[in-house]
Design a protein around this motif. Structure first.
Motif, PDB file in Angstrom:
ATOM      1  N   GLY A  95       0.814  -1.210   0.000  1.00 51.39           N
ATOM      2  CA  GLY A  95       0.000   0.000   0.000  1.00 51.39           C
ATOM      3  C   GLY A  95       0.845   1.256   0.000  1.00 51.39           C
ATOM      4  N   LEU A  96       1.951   1.241   0.733  1.00 51.61           N
ATOM      5  CA  LEU A  96       2.847   2.385   0.774  1.00 51.61           C
ATOM      6  C   LEU A  96       3.417   2.685  -0.610  1.00 51.61           C
ATOM      7  CD1 LEU A  96       4.305   4.434   2.638  1.00 51.61           C
ATOM      8  CD2 LEU A  96       6.105   2.742   2.915  1.00 51.61           C
ATOM      9  N   VAL A  97       3.786   1.642  -1.336  1.00 54.58           N
ATOM     10  CA  VAL A  97       4.299   1.817  -2.697  1.00 54.58           C
ATOM     11  C   VAL A  97       3.224   2.431  -3.592  1.00 54.58           C
ATOM     12  CG1 VAL A  97       5.126   0.602  -4.743  1.00 54.58           C
ATOM     13  CG2 VAL A  97       6.010  -0.024  -2.483  1.00 54.58           C
ATOM     14  N   LYS A  98       1.998   1.959  -3.467  1.00 51.42           N
ATOM     15  CA  LYS A  98       0.906   2.514  -4.267  1.00 51.42           C
ATOM     16  C   LYS A  98       0.654   3.977  -3.931  1.00 51.42           C
ATOM     17  CE  LYS A  98      -1.613  -1.824  -5.063  1.00 51.42           C
ATOM     18  NZ  LYS A  98      -2.896  -2.549  -4.858  1.00 51.42           N
ATOM     19  N   GLU A 101       3.278   6.146  -5.569  1.00 51.20           N
ATOM     20  CA  GLU A 101       3.179   6.223  -7.032  1.00 51.20           C
ATOM     21  C   GLU A 101       1.868   6.849  -7.494  1.00 51.20           C
ATOM     22  OE1 GLU A 101       5.884   2.339  -8.254  1.00 51.20           O
ATOM     23  OE2 GLU A 101       3.711   2.135  -8.113  1.00 51.20           O
ATOM     24  N   ALA A 102       0.956   7.147  -6.573  1.00 50.62           N
ATOM     25  CA  ALA A 102      -0.350   7.700  -6.954  1.00 50.62           C
ATOM     26  C   ALA A 102      -0.171   9.069  -7.607  1.00 50.62           C
ATOM     27  CB  ALA A 102      -1.248   7.810  -5.736  1.00 50.62           C
ATOM     28  N   ASN A 110      -8.549   5.422  -4.314  1.00 50.77           N
ATOM     29  CA  ASN A 110      -8.622   3.990  -4.625  1.00 50.77           C
ATOM     30  C   ASN A 110      -7.791   3.167  -3.628  1.00 50.77           C
ATOM     31  OD1 ASN A 110     -10.287   4.368  -6.870  1.00 50.77           O
ATOM     32  ND2 ASN A 110      -8.546   4.648  -8.264  1.00 50.77           N
ATOM     33  N   VAL A 111      -6.622   3.697  -3.253  1.00 48.13           N
ATOM     34  CA  VAL A 111      -5.810   3.007  -2.249  1.00 48.13           C
ATOM     35  C   VAL A 111      -6.554   2.968  -0.921  1.00 48.13           C
ATOM     36  CG1 VAL A 111      -3.626   3.019  -0.985  1.00 48.13           C
ATOM     37  CG2 VAL A 111      -3.666   3.682  -3.395  1.00 48.13           C
ATOM     38  N   GLN A 117     -11.360  -2.109   2.451  1.00 49.41           N
ATOM     39  CA  GLN A 117     -11.785  -3.479   2.126  1.00 49.41           C
ATOM     40  C   GLN A 117     -11.005  -4.498   2.959  1.00 49.41           C
ATOM     41  OE1 GLN A 117     -11.450  -4.437  -2.028  1.00 49.41           O
ATOM     42  NE2 GLN A 117     -12.079  -6.574  -1.753  1.00 49.41           N
ATOM     43  N   ILE A 118      -9.698  -4.290   3.085  1.00 49.59           N
ATOM     44  CA  ILE A 118      -8.882  -5.209   3.882  1.00 49.59           C
ATOM     45  C   ILE A 118      -9.329  -5.189   5.336  1.00 49.59           C
ATOM     46  CG2 ILE A 118      -6.552  -5.661   4.739  1.00 49.59           C
ATOM     47  CD1 ILE A 118      -5.486  -4.581   2.082  1.00 49.59           C
ATOM     48  N   LEU A 119      -9.591  -3.983   5.861  1.00 47.29           N
ATOM     49  CA  LEU A 119     -10.019  -3.870   7.246  1.00 47.29           C
ATOM     50  C   LEU A 119     -11.433  -4.410   7.455  1.00 47.29           C
ATOM     51  CD1 LEU A 119      -8.590  -0.333   8.108  1.00 47.29           C
ATOM     52  CD2 LEU A 119      -7.783  -2.540   8.951  1.00 47.29           C
TER      53      LEU A 119
END
Length: 346
Positions: A95-98, A101-102, A110-111, A117-119
């Protein structure tokens, strides 16, 4: 001294972060490009070292800071190959990489949806919960970030890092009493800790105060000083805040004799008290710390002035044993001393 790749790079200067990220090609070449996720194969091969995975995590942080997305992805792929896509730390790093790069707020939204969703599937996923808080804050949604932190602390009330982050958010909103309360919780939870952030959770929230006990006390003193100097602060509460600030800065100096930030804060508070002509209060029955007398405040001011001058002088000369102070802190100390000198000339 060059920064170590085994230390979380959350407080490095841009030059130091670049130096670390430049190590990525050599580290990637020197380690196997494929690893087995089987504990048995890993045990038999004998090629895996725990430090290797910490290096990959820290390289991801440094490479993202310096724009080396290719190396960051290479490190992330190796972590995924070793620990799997469902590993909580791997999910947070992905997630940090996304986030890094956003290209716009839409991509960040979106991230954020992915985090939600994960939570929704696992609300006990602490690394993702912290990354969600950091993302909310970076998007300027401070109220949402604070609410999410309060929920996290309801679930994990002994998380010193979360309390520190909550204090910082409250401070950014001008909520000084709440910020003070939160950082006091850090002192309760980690009175003798070497730092507040653990290397295992440093990437999960935005970079926080990697603080020793002396730094935590000084940070609390700074919050007390800001609360006392805030517009509309009542005289009684202002005096109480200044008394606490003196105590905290003095404690930080007691813990670290050459701690510039502690002496700087002590100089600021004592100078304000002398300029405002605040008189010492009588000790009450509740044993609350009160302001010392004027003579003691003058002595504290002289002590802080002398020590700041010593630190600035030795640091400017690059004397051995006096290196390591940040240039910004030295410049601030020099400016504070110059203000004193100009006031005396006038």
């Amino acid at each position: 001294m060059a920064p170590s790749i085994l230390h979380p790079p959350v407080q490095l200067s841009p030059a130091a972060a670049l130096a670390l990220s430049q190590q990525a090609p050599a580290i990637l070449r020197s380690s196997p490009s494929t690893v087995s996720s089987s504990p048995l194969n890993t045990l038999l091969s004998g090629s895996e070292k725990p430090e290797q995975w910490l290096q990959y995590e820290n390289l991801i942080l440094s490479c993202l800071r310096t724009g080396d997305d290719q190396a960051a992805h290479a490190c992330l792929r190796r972590l995924v190959a070793r620990f799997g896509n469902d590993n909580e730390r791997v999910q947070a790093l992905r997630g940090l990489v996304k986030e890094a790069e956003a290209p716009d707020n839409g991509a960040l939204e979106n991230v954020l949806k992915e985090y939600n969703q994960i939570l929704g599937e696992n609300d006990a996923n602490i690394p993702i919960a912290k990354r969600r808080i950091a993302l909310l804050r970076s998007m300027g949604r401070l109220s949402d970030a604070a609410s999410a932190l309060v929920q996290l602390l309801d679930f994990s009330p002994t998380d010193a890092e979360a309390w520190s982050e909550l204090s910082d958010i409250y401070l950014s909103q001008g909520l000084y009493p709440q910020a003070i309360y939160a950082i006091e919780e850090v002192l309760v939870l980690a009175p003798n800790a070497w730092n507040v952030c653990s290397p295992t959770i440093a990437p999960d929230l935005s970079p926080m105060l990697m603080q020793r006990p002396s730094q935590i006390h000084a940070r609390l003193g700074e919050l007390q000083y800001m609360a006392a100097s805030a517009p509309g602060a009542a005289n009684g509460s202002s005096q109480k805040y200044l008394a606490e600030a003196i105590k905290r800065f003095s404690r930080s100096i007691e813990l670290c004799d050459d701690y510039l930030r502690g002496y700087y804060g002590l100089k600021l508070v004592s100078k304000k008290l002398l300029n405002d002509g605040v008189k010492a209060a009588k000790q009450t029955d509740d044993s609350e710390f009160v302001l010392p007398d004027t003579h003691t405040i003058e002595r504290l001011n002289e002590l802080a002035t002398a020590k700041l001058s010593e630190i600035v002088r030795h640091s400017a000369a690059n004397d051995r044993g006096w290196r390591g102070y940040s240039e910004a802190e030295i410049a601030a100390a020099r400016e504070l001393l110059a203000d004193d000198a100009s006031a005396i000339k006038r």
